[in-house]
Design a protein around this motif. Structure first.
Motif, PDB file in Angstrom:
ATOM      1  N   PRO A 153       0.867  -1.245  -0.060  1.00 52.10           N
ATOM      2  CA  PRO A 153      -0.124   0.008  -0.007  1.00 52.10           C
ATOM      3  C   PRO A 153       0.922   1.334   0.098  1.00 52.10           C
ATOM      4  O   PRO A 153       0.311   2.416  -0.494  1.00 52.10           O
ATOM      5  N   ALA A 154       2.050   1.249   0.588  1.00 51.99           N
ATOM      6  CA  ALA A 154       2.899   2.430   0.626  1.00 51.99           C
ATOM      7  C   ALA A 154       3.334   2.773  -0.686  1.00 51.99           C
ATOM      8  O   ALA A 154       3.424   4.033  -1.006  1.00 51.99           O
ATOM      9  N   MET A 155       3.530   1.722  -1.333  1.00 48.60           N
ATOM     10  CA  MET A 155       3.937   1.853  -2.851  1.00 48.60           C
ATOM     11  C   MET A 155       2.871   2.701  -3.781  1.00 48.60           C
ATOM     12  O   MET A 155       3.101   3.468  -4.521  1.00 48.60           O
ATOM     13  N   PHE A 156       1.518   2.392  -3.602  1.00 50.39           N
ATOM     14  CA  PHE A 156       0.463   2.769  -4.373  1.00 50.39           C
ATOM     15  C   PHE A 156       0.439   4.355  -3.704  1.00 50.39           C
ATOM     16  O   PHE A 156       0.070   5.323  -4.735  1.00 50.39           O
ATOM     17  N   ASP A 157       0.304   4.410  -2.340  1.00 45.76           N
ATOM     18  CA  ASP A 157       0.134   5.899  -1.831  1.00 45.76           C
ATOM     19  C   ASP A 157       1.328   6.879  -2.307  1.00 45.76           C
ATOM     20  O   ASP A 157       1.248   8.155  -2.785  1.00 45.76           O
ATOM     21  N   CYS A 158       2.579   6.159  -2.539  1.00 46.82           N
ATOM     22  CA  CYS A 158       3.646   7.125  -2.933  1.00 46.82           C
ATOM     23  C   CYS A 158       3.499   7.581  -4.309  1.00 46.82           C
ATOM     24  O   CYS A 158       3.751   8.574  -4.851  1.00 46.82           O
ATOM     25  N   TYR A 159       3.146   6.531  -5.471  1.00 46.18           N
ATOM     26  CA  TYR A 159       3.255   6.885  -6.645  1.00 46.18           C
ATOM     27  C   TYR A 159       1.870   7.683  -7.007  1.00 46.18           C
ATOM     28  O   TYR A 159       1.925   8.486  -7.944  1.00 46.18           O
ATOM     29  N   ASP A 160       0.805   7.260  -6.211  1.00 42.85           N
ATOM     30  CA  ASP A 160      -0.293   8.324  -6.219  1.00 42.85           C
ATOM     31  C   ASP A 160      -0.045   9.722  -5.940  1.00 42.85           C
ATOM     32  O   ASP A 160      -0.346  10.629  -6.706  1.00 42.85           O
ATOM     33  N   GLN A 185       2.850  15.980  -8.364  1.00 40.94           N
ATOM     34  CA  GLN A 185       3.951  16.433  -9.153  1.00 40.94           C
ATOM     35  C   GLN A 185       4.720  17.395  -8.555  1.00 40.94           C
ATOM     36  O   GLN A 185       5.236  17.390  -7.773  1.00 40.94           O
ATOM     37  N   ASP A 186       4.816  18.812  -9.271  1.00 31.55           N
ATOM     38  CA  ASP A 186       5.827  19.511  -8.824  1.00 31.55           C
ATOM     39  C   ASP A 186       5.408  20.526  -7.658  1.00 31.55           C
ATOM     40  O   ASP A 186       6.163  21.217  -6.730  1.00 31.55           O
ATOM     41  N   ARG A 206       4.592  18.963  -4.876  1.00 35.73           N
ATOM     42  CA  ARG A 206       5.268  18.289  -3.522  1.00 35.73           C
ATOM     43  C   ARG A 206       6.361  19.147  -3.073  1.00 35.73           C
ATOM     44  O   ARG A 206       7.217  19.758  -3.645  1.00 35.73           O
ATOM     45  N   SER A 207       6.471  18.828  -1.651  1.00 31.26           N
ATOM     46  CA  SER A 207       7.667  19.425  -1.159  1.00 31.26           C
ATOM     47  C   SER A 207       9.021  18.775  -1.280  1.00 31.26           C
ATOM     48  O   SER A 207       9.000  17.802  -2.012  1.00 31.26           O
ATOM     49  N   ASP A 208      10.034  19.552  -1.143  1.00 36.69           N
ATOM     50  CA  ASP A 208      11.350  18.847  -1.487  1.00 36.69           C
ATOM     51  C   ASP A 208      11.441  17.580  -0.516  1.00 36.69           C
ATOM     52  O   ASP A 208      12.282  16.741  -1.042  1.00 36.69           O
ATOM     53  N   GLU A 209      10.938  17.424   0.575  1.00 38.50           N
ATOM     54  CA  GLU A 209      10.823  16.505   1.484  1.00 38.50           C
ATOM     55  C   GLU A 209      10.292  15.243   0.791  1.00 38.50           C
ATOM     56  O   GLU A 209      10.877  14.116   0.692  1.00 38.50           O
ATOM     57  N   TRP A 210       9.299  15.485  -0.066  1.00 34.59           N
ATOM     58  CA  TRP A 210       8.723  14.386  -0.683  1.00 34.59           C
ATOM     59  C   TRP A 210       9.402  13.981  -2.143  1.00 34.59           C
ATOM     60  O   TRP A 210       9.057  13.089  -2.701  1.00 34.59           O
ATOM     61  N   LYS A 211       9.955  14.762  -2.605  1.00 37.06           N
ATOM     62  CA  LYS A 211      10.786  14.552  -3.635  1.00 37.06           C
ATOM     63  C   LYS A 211      12.328  13.992  -3.605  1.00 37.06           C
ATOM     64  O   LYS A 211      12.959  13.693  -4.556  1.00 37.06           O
ATOM     65  N   ARG A 212      12.598  13.485  -2.430  1.00 30.47           N
ATOM     66  CA  ARG A 212      13.928  13.134  -2.095  1.00 30.47           C
ATOM     67  C   ARG A 212      14.269  11.745  -2.574  1.00 30.47           C
ATOM     68  O   ARG A 212      15.637  11.542  -2.536  1.00 30.47           O
ATOM     69  N   PHE A 234      21.222  17.678 -11.410  1.00 34.85           N
ATOM     70  CA  PHE A 234      20.004  18.387 -11.462  1.00 34.85           C
ATOM     71  C   PHE A 234      19.076  17.840 -10.782  1.00 34.85           C
ATOM     72  O   PHE A 234      19.049  16.572 -10.291  1.00 34.85           O
ATOM     73  N   ASP A 235      18.146  18.804  -9.925  1.00 36.18           N
ATOM     74  CA  ASP A 235      17.293  18.160  -8.937  1.00 36.18           C
ATOM     75  C   ASP A 235      16.004  17.520  -9.566  1.00 36.18           C
ATOM     76  O   ASP A 235      15.539  16.559  -8.995  1.00 36.18           O
ATOM     77  N   GLU A 236      15.529  17.910 -10.511  1.00 34.85           N
ATOM     78  CA  GLU A 236      14.238  17.498 -11.276  1.00 34.85           C
ATOM     79  C   GLU A 236      14.669  16.078 -12.004  1.00 34.85           C
ATOM     80  O   GLU A 236      15.416  16.434 -13.049  1.00 34.85           O
ATOM     81  N   VAL A 237      13.984  15.234 -12.128  1.00 39.73           N
ATOM     82  CA  VAL A 237      13.928  14.171 -13.132  1.00 39.73           C
ATOM     83  C   VAL A 237      13.467  14.800 -14.224  1.00 39.73           C
ATOM     84  O   VAL A 237      12.373  15.550 -14.379  1.00 39.73           O
ATOM     85  N   LEU A 238      14.024  14.391 -15.553  1.00 37.96           N
ATOM     86  CA  LEU A 238      13.814  14.831 -16.852  1.00 37.96           C
ATOM     87  C   LEU A 238      12.704  14.055 -17.651  1.00 37.96           C
ATOM     88  O   LEU A 238      13.130  12.897 -17.519  1.00 37.96           O
TER      89      LEU A 238
END
Length: 221
Positions: free
Chosen positions: A90-97, A103-104, A106-112, A131-135
């Motif tokens: 379930p954590a995988m579903f929650d994470c990818y949801d 998307q952008d 999200r906080s920096d903590e959520w993008k780590r 680079f910070d963001e995945v391309l």
């Protein structure tokens, strides 16, 4: 069959596979178009470096490690080892949801852990620049895997996960201890209980280090 990692792919293919060499050169040209569209420097893939390559644990092994990242994001805790179907957690579903809907926003903590989580599990590239963001290949240039990550960020993320698991990062990825732990998932003591996760993590760390040291892309094949 399963996922493999290679660093120094042009050096490998240059004399061994002319067609494969040309294909990767074309792919890296598309990657450079994607970099330019994101105002990032071009990547110049070296052709005279020592080649690093290794196999992952099939295609599923990577998802065991991604599950740990998902739990740290969703639950702020390392879960018990998974013994089957990590993608059904379930954590995988929650994470990818969260990734898909926010998307952008999200906080920096959520993008780590984005460079680990937001990448193909079968093909694609990580580049030795930060680079910070995945391309994302939103213009459909034809970049394999659609997403391009940073080797620098991948190393940071996997080092963080290794610390959370208590896994040493100074071991050879081919040390038999990793395969033994992976084939005895959930047993033993300490980090070796997380055999599949650590098998994947040490290989990604090793590939990222080689990528950064030699200025070459990590290629998922």
């Amino acid at each position: 069959m399963g996922l493999a990692l290679e660093v120094g792919i042009l050096a490998d293919l240059k004399t061994a596979d002319e067609e494969g060499y040309d294909h990767i050169r074309e792919q890296l040209s598309l990657v450079n178009q994607l970099l330019a569209a994101n105002q990032l420097p071009a990547h110049n893939e070296p052709e005279e470096i020592p080649v690093f390559s290794c196999g992952m644990f099939g295609y599923s092994g990577l998802h065991y490690l991604r599950r740990i990242a998902a739990h740290l994001l969703v639950n702020d805790a390392v879960p018990e080892p998974c013994v089957d179907q990590p993608t059904e957690d379930p954590a995988m579903f929650d994470c990818y949801d969260e990734i898909a809907t926010m998307q952008d926003a999200r906080s920096d903590e959520w993008k780590r852990f984005d460079h680990l989580l937001c990448h193909s599990d079968a093909e694609g590239y990580y580049l030795p620049q930060e680079f910070d963001e995945v391309l994302f290949d939103l213009d459909d240039l034809g970049v394999a895997g659609f997403q391009v990550g940073s080797s620098v960020k991948l190393l940071q993320e996997c080092t963080t996960l290794a610390a959370a698991l208590g896994m040493p990062t100074d071991l050879d990825p081919e040390d038999p201890i990793f395969y033994e732990a992976a084939t005895n998932q959930g047993t033993g003591a300490g980090w070796q209980r997380y055999g599949m996760e650590c098998y994947s993590c040490i290989r990604l760390i090793s590939a990222a280090r080689h990528s950064i040291e030699h200025g070459a892309a990590i290629v998922f094949t």
